[in-house]
Design an enzyme around this catalytic site. Structure first.
Site, short mmCIF file in Angstrom:
data_model
loop_
_atom_site.label_atom_id
_atom_site.label_comp_id
_atom_site.label_asym_id
_atom_site.label_seq_id
_atom_site.Cartn_x
_atom_site.Cartn_y
_atom_site.Cartn_z
N GLU A 89 0.85 -1.19 0.00
CA GLU A 89 0.00 0.00 0.00
C GLU A 89 0.89 1.25 0.00
O GLU A 89 1.79 1.36 0.84
CB GLU A 89 -0.86 -0.04 1.25
CG GLU A 89 -1.91 1.02 1.38
CD GLU A 89 -2.81 0.75 2.58
OE1 GLU A 89 -2.77 1.56 3.53
OE2 GLU A 89 -3.52 -0.27 2.57
N LYS A 151 -7.57 3.37 -2.58
CA LYS A 151 -7.99 3.51 -1.19
C LYS A 151 -8.26 4.98 -0.88
O LYS A 151 -7.50 5.85 -1.31
CB LYS A 151 -6.91 2.94 -0.27
CG LYS A 151 -7.30 2.87 1.19
CD LYS A 151 -6.24 2.08 1.97
CE LYS A 151 -6.54 2.04 3.46
NZ LYS A 151 -5.57 1.21 4.20
#
EC number: 4.1.2.4
Length: 218
Positions: A89, A151
């Site tokens: 991420e 995200k």
């Protein structure tokens, strides 16, 4: 509906202890959550704790500002994978985005994606820092870079996910990538609203209130 597989169980505090990571992994196993999201220093520990389970390990690079050099993000990502990470991420470089230096934003993501090969890559937009047009542009860059998941937020900025921004992201990317909503999601009812809006993952903290009744049947 069983929503346990939507849950990305997260603990990214700088003060997170080994005991807290052990508890996080235990609860993730107990509830059969999709993944845990932790800082890179604890990936190897989580790998041991979650061996022979279906729970994935996600970790962060260039976190939480996204302002690290691309080379640093690439190194962190590769090292995390060696330690056992299943997903990476990264935060989008918002300074480049707001400078309209879109080529550098794109290259930053592409280089990390190429370095990790088939490992899924999430890109955090940090929607609280962006206007609608910037969210749309950021989404399109993520698609061009072949990011797997977009995200909404890191949990370290002004605020977290909103349904409005989530719907903008969904309308922009359609089914070309997945969406994770994170931040200010503290109960099951709120989680379901985001799932209805089209998200594929719900990032929740270790304070999530309904871990023992996460499964719903409809």
């Amino acid at each position: 509906m069983d929503i346990s597989k939507y849950i990305d169980y997260t603990l990214l505090k700088a003060t997170s202890t080994e005991r807290e990571i052990i508890d996080l992994c235990y609860h993730a196993k107990e509830q059969n959550f999709y993944s845990v999201c932790i800082n890179p220093t604890y990936v190897a520990l989580a790998k041991q704790l979650l061996e022979n389970t279906n729970v994935k390990i996600c970790t962060v690079v260039g976190f939480p500002l996204g302002a690290s050099s691309t080379a640093t993000k690439v190194y962190e990502a590769q090292n995390a994978i060696e330690d056992g990470a299943d997903e990476i991420e990264m935060v989008m470089n918002l300074g480049f985005l707001k400078s309209k230096n879109y080529v550098s934003v794109l290259k930053d993501i592409i280089d990390v994606k190429m370095a990790i090969k088939k490992i899924p890559l999430k890109v955090i937009l940090e929607i609280s820092e962006l206007n609608k047009n910037e969210v749309i542009k950021a989404c399109n860059i993520c698609l061009d870079a072949k990011a797997d998941i977009i995200k909404t937020s890191s949990g370290f900025s002004k605020s977290g996910a909103t349904l409005t921004a989530t719907k903008i992201i969904k309308k922009t990317i359609r089914n070309a990538a997945k969406i994770e909503a994170f931040g200010d999601i503290k109960d099951l009812e709120t989680s379901l609203k985001y799932i209805e809006a089209g998200v594929h993952r719900i990032g929740v903290s270790a304070l999530f209130k309904t871990t023992r009744s996460i499964r719903l049947v409809s």
